[in-house]
Design a protein around this motif. Structure first.
Motif, short mmCIF file in Angstrom:
data_model
loop_
_atom_site.label_atom_id
_atom_site.label_comp_id
_atom_site.label_asym_id
_atom_site.label_seq_id
_atom_site.Cartn_x
_atom_site.Cartn_y
_atom_site.Cartn_z
N ASN A 319 0.83 -1.21 0.00
CA ASN A 319 0.00 0.00 0.00
C ASN A 319 0.86 1.26 0.00
N GLN A 320 1.95 1.20 0.74
CA GLN A 320 2.84 2.36 0.80
C GLN A 320 3.51 2.63 -0.56
N ILE A 321 3.94 1.57 -1.22
CA ILE A 321 4.63 1.73 -2.51
C ILE A 321 3.69 2.26 -3.59
N THR A 322 2.44 1.77 -3.58
CA THR A 322 1.51 2.11 -4.67
C THR A 322 0.59 3.29 -4.33
N SER A 323 0.79 3.93 -3.19
CA SER A 323 -0.07 5.04 -2.80
C SER A 323 -0.01 6.17 -3.83
N GLY A 324 -1.17 6.64 -4.25
CA GLY A 324 -1.25 7.75 -5.20
C GLY A 324 -1.12 7.35 -6.65
N LEU A 325 -0.90 6.06 -6.93
CA LEU A 325 -0.78 5.60 -8.32
C LEU A 325 -2.11 5.03 -8.77
N SER A 326 -2.51 5.33 -9.99
CA SER A 326 -3.84 4.94 -10.46
C SER A 326 -3.84 3.67 -11.30
N SER A 327 -2.88 3.52 -12.20
CA SER A 327 -2.90 2.38 -13.13
C SER A 327 -2.06 1.23 -12.59
N ASP A 328 -2.42 0.01 -12.99
CA ASP A 328 -1.64 -1.15 -12.55
C ASP A 328 -0.25 -1.15 -13.19
N TRP A 329 -0.09 -0.49 -14.35
CA TRP A 329 1.24 -0.34 -14.95
C TRP A 329 2.16 0.45 -14.01
N GLU A 330 1.67 1.56 -13.49
CA GLU A 330 2.47 2.37 -12.58
C GLU A 330 2.77 1.63 -11.27
N LYS A 331 1.79 0.90 -10.79
CA LYS A 331 1.98 0.16 -9.53
C LYS A 331 3.02 -0.94 -9.69
N ALA A 332 2.91 -1.73 -10.76
CA ALA A 332 3.87 -2.82 -10.97
C ALA A 332 5.27 -2.27 -11.19
N GLN A 333 5.37 -1.16 -11.89
CA GLN A 333 6.68 -0.54 -12.11
C GLN A 333 7.29 -0.07 -10.79
N ALA A 334 6.47 0.54 -9.94
CA ALA A 334 6.96 1.03 -8.65
C ALA A 334 7.40 -0.13 -7.75
N ILE A 335 6.68 -1.23 -7.79
CA ILE A 335 7.04 -2.40 -6.98
C ILE A 335 8.37 -2.98 -7.45
N THR A 336 8.54 -3.09 -8.77
CA THR A 336 9.80 -3.62 -9.31
C THR A 336 10.97 -2.73 -8.89
N ARG A 337 10.79 -1.44 -8.96
CA ARG A 337 11.86 -0.50 -8.59
C ARG A 337 12.21 -0.62 -7.11
N TRP A 338 11.18 -0.74 -6.28
CA TRP A 338 11.45 -0.83 -4.84
C TRP A 338 12.26 -2.09 -4.52
N VAL A 339 11.87 -3.23 -5.07
CA VAL A 339 12.59 -4.48 -4.82
C VAL A 339 14.03 -4.37 -5.29
#
Length: 472
Positions: A319-339
């Motif tokens: 939830n913290q990583i994907t907060s404020g992101l609308s599309s699943d593309w942005e969320k998956a990209q943010a998760i990959t970057r965090w890892v």
């Protein structure tokens, strides 16, 4: 009698001379109808020179005055004056005709003016005061009228510029209103991804089954995972077996070949080879692609062994990583970057290959730990995610026949709305080069999505099984 007749002749001569003088003055007047076209031409055509006007005739004496013999007008004088006037009129008519031949536009103007003059002569003689004022106005406007007629009859020249009009009436003079500049539309890709640089690999799985006991092994059965063919960047071109499988089934998304080997005698070896030609390609998904639908996989969403997507630590971090992101593309990209930025690769880590939660807590691990943590965080965000198990050439060293030992690898694929399965490589990414929507090379071979191991069953005897993957 003779004296009376002389007075009569003087009277007639005076009257005739007065009438003739009046006619000559009318003809040379700049406002007379017959001379008006020439006067207009003189103002419009600099090359034309009007005739010099004759000197005015002295005023005639009155009838009561007796003229001396030297000043008396005879019949011969009258005839001579009339002949001169006729010759002068002929010369003027010839000159008018020559002028009209040189300028066709003025010929029509002259004819029109003569017609108007002849039809209004009586009115001019009866209303001379009013007519003179009207003709003055006409003369002051003649230049504009003639210029308009000239513009219609012949091309415009520098010496004869067209009259300017306050309100343009022709298509050439009318300036079109400026059109607004078109708004540049941003072109978006028609397809979600691009495939390039394909290459074929001859892949072989070899299984050796040996009975190491002195008793026979009966009902021998083995299950071998096969090369997957459900990826956008990998296809199976052909497949063959040294022993035909009794069945090919799908287990957790992985193709599995079942071989029934029957009885194996003591000390006997049985070799099973599964060969395939695999084509792999570079793939690049476009970030600016606009999905045409919201379709995505309904599988790979729940928690599983090593992917603890329902754990509170995993959920809170997702939830913290994907907060404020609308599309699943942005969320998956943010998760990959965090890892990529928060896990360190350590082949000797004590808790390696132990799952997402262990990787999060220790912040260390190997490729499977990277992939499991990314999958757990994405599934917690509602994004279907699967782990691809296979082989990757991270050194660009694949050539000819060789063992794939040491090239085992794991990465992730996200099912994103309207795009399909999008690959990502968190292990080999870094802060300046994120492999999301693409892979580092076209040397990634997917074996399966569940890391299924070879399985076997038998009764009696003692079997040893050796399994290897290679390029041939």
């Amino acid at each position: 009698m003779k004296k009376g007749f002389s007075k009569f002749l003087v009277y007639v001569a005076v009257v005739f001379l007065f009438a003739s003088s009046s006619f000559a003055m009318h003809q040379l007047s700049p406002f007379g109808g017959e001379r008006e076209p020439e006067a207009v031409l003189a103002s419009a055509d600099a090359s034309y020179k009007p005739e010099e006007q004759a000197p005015p005739v002295p005023p005639a004496p009155t009838a009561a005055t007796e003229l001396p013999p030297s000043q008396q007008i005879t019949r011969d004088d009258i005839d001579e004056e009339e002949q001169k006037e006729e010759e002068q009129q002929v010369q003027e008519e010839q000159q008018d005709e020559a002028t009209e031949e040189n300028n066709p536009a003025q010929r029509s103007a002259t004819a029109s003016a003569n017609t108007e003059t002849s039809s209004s002569n009586n009115a001019i003689s009866q209303q001379s005061g009013t007519t003179t004022s009207s003709r003055n106005n006409t003369s002051s406007q003649s230049n504009t009228t003639t210029s308009s007629e000239r513009r219609e009859d012949k091309p415009q020249t520098e010496e004869e510029p067209a009259a300017q009009s306050s309100s343009p009436t022709s298509a050439e003079e009318t300036k079109p209103e400026p059109k607004p500049e078109p708004v540049e539309e941003k072109n978006t890709p028609a397809n979600p991804y691009r495939i390039s640089s394909s290459r074929d690999h001859r892949y072989m799985t070899k299984i050796e089954v040996k009975n190491t006991s002195d008793k026979e092994a009966r009902h021998v059965r083995i299950e071998v995972p096969l090369i997957s063919s459900s990826s956008l960047y990998q296809s199976r071109r052909s497949e063959s077996f040294s022993i035909e499988p009794s069945e090919i089934k799908t287990v957790s998304g992985t193709r599995v070949a079942v071989f029934s080997l029957g009885t194996i005698e003591p000390g006997e070896d049985v070799v099973v080879e599964a060969k395939a030609v695999v084509r792999t390609s570079n793939i690049e998904f476009f970030a600016d692609y606009v999905p045409k639908d919201s379709s995505k996989s309904s599988s790979y969403l729940g928690a599983s062994s090593g992917i603890e997507s329902t754990n509170s630590q995993i959920v809170n971090l997702s939830n913290q990583i994907t907060s404020g992101l609308s599309s699943d593309w942005e969320k998956a990209q943010a998760i990959t970057r965090w890892v990529t930025n928060n896990i360190s690769y350590d082949a000797s880590a004590e808790n390696r290959n132990s799952g997402a939660l262990q990787a999060l807590q220790s912040r260390r691990g190997v490729c499977e730990d990277y992939a499991m943590l990314a999958a757990a965080l994405a599934r917690a965000a509602g994004i279907p995610t699967r782990i691809a198990y296979g082989y990757a050439d991270n050194r660009n060293s694949w050539s000819g026949s060789m063992s794939l030992s040491g090239y085992r690898h794991a990465w992730v694929e996200y099912s994103l709305e309207g795009r399909g399965w999008v690959p990502a490589e968190p292990t080999r990414s870094n802060s300046s080069n994120l492999f999301f929507g693409r892979l580092p090379s076209n040397r990634y071979i997917i074996q399966n999505y569940s890391n299924i191991s070879l399985k076997g069953s038998y009764s009696g005897g003692q079997l040893s099984i050796n399994w290897s993957d290679s390029l041939y």
